[in-house]
Design a protein around this motif. Structure first.
Motif, PDB file in Angstrom:
ATOM      1  N   ALA A 159       0.817  -1.214   0.000  1.00 22.33           N
ATOM      2  CA  ALA A 159       0.000   0.000   0.000  1.00 22.33           C
ATOM      3  C   ALA A 159       0.852   1.265   0.000  1.00 22.33           C
ATOM      4  N   ASP A 160       2.073   1.178   0.502  1.00 25.13           N
ATOM      5  CA  ASP A 160       2.960   2.346   0.467  1.00 25.13           C
ATOM      6  C   ASP A 160       3.268   2.745  -0.971  1.00 25.13           C
ATOM      7  N   PHE A 161       3.450   1.776  -1.852  1.00 32.32           N
ATOM      8  CA  PHE A 161       3.675   2.082  -3.268  1.00 32.32           C
ATOM      9  C   PHE A 161       2.398   2.628  -3.905  1.00 32.32           C
ATOM     10  N   ASP A 162       1.245   2.078  -3.520  1.00 35.64           N
ATOM     11  CA  ASP A 162      -0.021   2.600  -4.035  1.00 35.64           C
ATOM     12  C   ASP A 162      -0.154   4.084  -3.725  1.00 35.64           C
ATOM     13  N   LYS A 163       0.166   4.454  -2.513  1.00 36.88           N
ATOM     14  CA  LYS A 163       0.059   5.856  -2.107  1.00 36.88           C
ATOM     15  C   LYS A 163       1.064   6.721  -2.854  1.00 36.88           C
ATOM     16  N   LEU A 164       2.271   6.231  -3.013  1.00 35.78           N
ATOM     17  CA  LEU A 164       3.296   6.989  -3.729  1.00 35.78           C
ATOM     18  C   LEU A 164       2.841   7.283  -5.153  1.00 35.78           C
ATOM     19  N   GLU A 165       2.185   6.330  -5.774  1.00 33.15           N
ATOM     20  CA  GLU A 165       1.785   6.483  -7.177  1.00 33.15           C
ATOM     21  C   GLU A 165       0.538   7.352  -7.363  1.00 33.15           C
ATOM     22  N   THR A 166      -0.149   7.662  -6.289  1.00 33.20           N
ATOM     23  CA  THR A 166      -1.357   8.473  -6.395  1.00 33.20           C
ATOM     24  C   THR A 166      -1.187   9.865  -5.792  1.00 33.20           C
ATOM     25  N   THR A 167      -0.406   9.964  -4.720  1.00 33.61           N
ATOM     26  CA  THR A 167      -0.197  11.273  -4.081  1.00 33.61           C
ATOM     27  C   THR A 167       1.220  11.786  -4.266  1.00 33.61           C
ATOM     28  N   GLY A 169       3.860  11.207  -2.691  1.00 33.77           N
ATOM     29  CA  GLY A 169       4.466  11.501  -1.405  1.00 33.77           C
ATOM     30  C   GLY A 169       3.614  10.912  -0.299  1.00 33.77           C
ATOM     31  N   GLY A 170       3.792  11.424   0.893  1.00 37.37           N
ATOM     32  CA  GLY A 170       2.962  10.967   1.999  1.00 37.37           C
ATOM     33  C   GLY A 170       3.397   9.658   2.620  1.00 37.37           C
ATOM     34  N   VAL A 171       4.418   9.040   2.044  1.00 44.20           N
ATOM     35  CA  VAL A 171       5.027   7.829   2.617  1.00 44.20           C
ATOM     36  C   VAL A 171       6.527   8.054   2.616  1.00 44.20           C
ATOM     37  N   TRP A 172       7.229   7.255   3.421  1.00 47.14           N
ATOM     38  CA  TRP A 172       8.659   7.510   3.575  1.00 47.14           C
ATOM     39  C   TRP A 172       9.481   6.594   2.678  1.00 47.14           C
ATOM     40  N   ALA A 173       9.698   7.035   1.470  1.00 46.47           N
ATOM     41  CA  ALA A 173      10.714   6.519   0.551  1.00 46.47           C
ATOM     42  C   ALA A 173      10.671   5.012   0.349  1.00 46.47           C
TER      43      ALA A 173
END
Length: 630
Positions: A159-167, A169-173
């Motif tokens: 889900a961290d990659f899902d968030k990176l691809e939509t926002t 940012g908002g996740v830590w690297a």
């Protein structure tokens, strides 16, 4: 008959035919072999294999041993805990602390560093305990990957990659951490032949490809556009690890995937010699350049050669401190960290950046990797000089000589303290440091078919198997200025030994079998000794040290002091303010019998030590000259 010449390798243009040296176990298809042969023609010189260079007893080896003790103290099941939990597998281990805590976005990154460090130690030292641990770690990570079922492997959810691809940012690297795991596993394969580790890496790469295939070029650009302060979309060295994977696999999909992580907005200005570093997060972009270098080595694309060479020159001339380290406050401060740390500033404006959090350890480590690569391309002495400076005065200076603890930052102002990280912090610099100190035997020797280069004076032994030659190096450099070499051959061997003469070395005496060689020695060059070497031939170098200073690029009154190769640090609990000209300060420096240094200035006597010997003392490196009448 002996022939001794001195030459500047900046003008050295001969390319020598070379054959790739591989670990015997490495199984590579014919396409990949062709790739590797092509990359070798780009290199003028090659580092010796990790297994061919052994550290001998010395203070350098003691630093490596402290690191080894720490590696052995870590509990594998605790390192594996977050991976097992993420894969839905049982774990009763106590979770790790710091940046490996269960709710921290970077969890899993240290495990990648740990695998790389273990692989280096096992390859070099054949350590039985760590060999078993490495195999266990790989086997358990394989179980985690199998449980997830789609090639994915991490200690954090997809889900961290899902968030990176939509926002964006908002996740830590997430890619930063994913790369660390891939690199650790690939090192386990390349260095120790662990086939299961290779299988895991290929699965991880396939997973990334499937994600990227679903994204538009515009979305990919937003995912990887890392120009902000402390960018949470930091991708790490994904490009570099995928190029390394392609180097092994020969799979063109791995090459195409690696290229996705090379971004034109960064590479093209660098290729045109435009300094676009100001405001960028240092380690985010430094590792991208290591990837550019790997791309050029594989493909021969001049854009990436130019970008890499130009970047290194910009870094050293306009952004690096006196010990080759870099990173500090950001010109436009938008985060708490960017107020004092981790970024590059305005070119050649460094005197106003002396916070307590400059010179990130990760940056020093990755700078060394890049410098070594450029030496293999060019064999130019300026890269050997920079490597030696950073080796003693940045890398070794970041470790506590008694505990093995490391710093996140290496401040150079006054007064300053080394803030050693706790062993359970598991920050990025803990991870980079365990890698760096597992490879203190690297960067010493290089070779081609006929020449052997000595770039560092570290007690060690190198086996040049193609020549049936072993060279042993002894001494206590840089504390002692004498370096001894012994050559062992089964029969007379004809080759050239190139001995590095650093920029600070105005005079060096060279003896062969106790006979003084009457040759002129020039700083920033190599003494080239060609002869028929006999068994037990002895060679001695005696460096003549002197005091010298270096200034900030933007202020000649902000100075740092050296004795030979050694950067000196003042013992001080207050700001360092000196009086007098540069020559006045230098002539009032002295060294005592116990190898401490003294400066008399403005009615005071200062005590100084090598920066790499400073542990818990309050110290200062840069001093400011002020001659105003108050």
């Amino acid at each position: 008959m002996r022939l001794i010449t001195v030459f500047l390798l900046a003008g050295y243009s001969l390319l020598f035919a070379s054959t790739l040296k591989q670990n015997d176990f490495l199984q590579i298809n014919s396409q990949s072999c062709a790739i590797k042969r092509s990359s070798c023609t780009i290199e003028k010189v090659h580092p010796f294999l990790n297994s061919e260079v052994t550290l001998k007893s010395s203070w350098i080896e003691q630093r490596a041993s402290l690191n080894l003790q720490y590696l052995k103290s870590l509990e594998p099941n605790r390192l594996l805990h977050n991976f097992r939990v993420n894969a839905g597998l049982p774990s009763s281990a106590k979770p790790l602390e710091g940046w490996e805590s269960p709710k921290i976005g970077l969890r899993g990154h240290f495990v990648g560093h740990y695998l790389s460090a273990l692989a280096s130690v096992v390859e070099n030292r054949q350590d039985t305990l760590l060999s078993k641990r490495l195999k266990y770690m790989v086997a358990e990570l394989f179980k985690c990957q199998q449980a997830l079922g789609n090639g994915y492997l991490s200690a954090f959810p997809e889900a961290d990659f899902d968030k990176l691809e939509t926002t964006f940012g908002g996740v830590w690297a997430p890619y930063y951490t994913y790369h660390k795991i891939m690199q650790g596993l690939l090192d386990a394969y390349i260095r120790t032949g662990n086939e299961q580790a290779y299988q895991i890496v290929v699965g991880m790469a396939d997973y990334v490809k499937r994600r990227m295939d679903k994204l538009s070029p515009d979305t990919i650009e937003k995912v990887l556009y890392s120009v902000g302060a402390n960018p949470s979309n930091e991708a790490g060295a994904m490009n570099e690890v995928l190029y390394k994977l392609y180097e092994v696999s020969g799979n063109p999909q791995h090459l195409a995937l690696a290229k996705i992580f090379d971004r034109d907005w960064f590479a093209i200005p660098l290729s045109k010699n435009k300094d676009n570093l100001s405001g960028l997060h240092a380690n985010t972009h430094l590792v991208l350049v290591n990837g550019f270098a790997r791309r050029y080595s594989l493909t021969g694309e001049e854009l990436y050669r130019n970008a890499t060479l130009n970047f290194w020159n910009m870094l050293m001339k306009s952004h690096a401190y006196v010990n080759g380290s870099s990173s500090g406050p950001r010109p436009n401060v938008v985060t708490l960290t960017s107020l004092s740390a981790e970024h590059w500033g305005t070119p050649r404006h460094l005197s106003n950046t002396m916070t307590k959090e400059i010179a990130e350890s990760c940056v020093s480590h990755n700078t060394q990797k890049l410098t070594s690569t450029l030496f293999t391309w060019t064999a130019e002495p300026k890269y050997a000089d920079a490597y030696m400076n950073t080796f003693y005065n940045a890398v070794l200076a970041l470790q506590n000589a008694h505990t093995g603890d490391c710093v996140y930052h290496l401040p150079l102002g006054s007064p300053r303290h080394k803030a050693f990280l706790k062993k359970n912090d598991f920050r990025c610099c803990n991870g980079s440091s365990i890698e760096a100190f597992s490879l203190l035997n690297s960067g010493i020797y290089y070779h081609d078919d006929s020449y052997l280069w000595v770039n560092l004076y570290v007690p060690s032994a190198v086996q040049w198997k193609e020549k049936n030659v072993t060279i042993e190096q002894d001494g206590n450099f840089p504390d002692a200025s004498t370096v001894d070499f012994t050559v062992s051959v089964k029969k007379k061997s004809d080759f050239t030994l190139n001995l590095f003469i650093p920029s600070w070395a105005q005079k060096v005496d060279v003896y062969i079998n106790d006979e003084l060689q009457k040759e002129t020695v020039s700083p920033m060059s190599y003494i080239s000794i060609h002869r028929q070497w006999k068994n037990h031939d002895r060679l001695k170098m005696i460096f003549h040290y002197d005091f010298h200073l270096k200034t900030m690029p933007d202020d000649e009154n902000v100075i740092a002091l050296f004795y030979g190769p050694t950067l000196l640090a003042f013992e001080t609990t207050s700001e360092l303010i000196l009086k007098g000209s540069h020559s006045d300060i230098l002539k009032n420096l002295s060294i005592s019998a116990d190898h401490t240094f003294h400066l008399r200035n403005n009615g005071k006597e200062y005590l100084l030590h090598p920066l790499y010997e400073i542990d818990n003392e309050s110290y200062g490196v840069y001093a400011t000259i002020r001659d105003e009448i108050l």
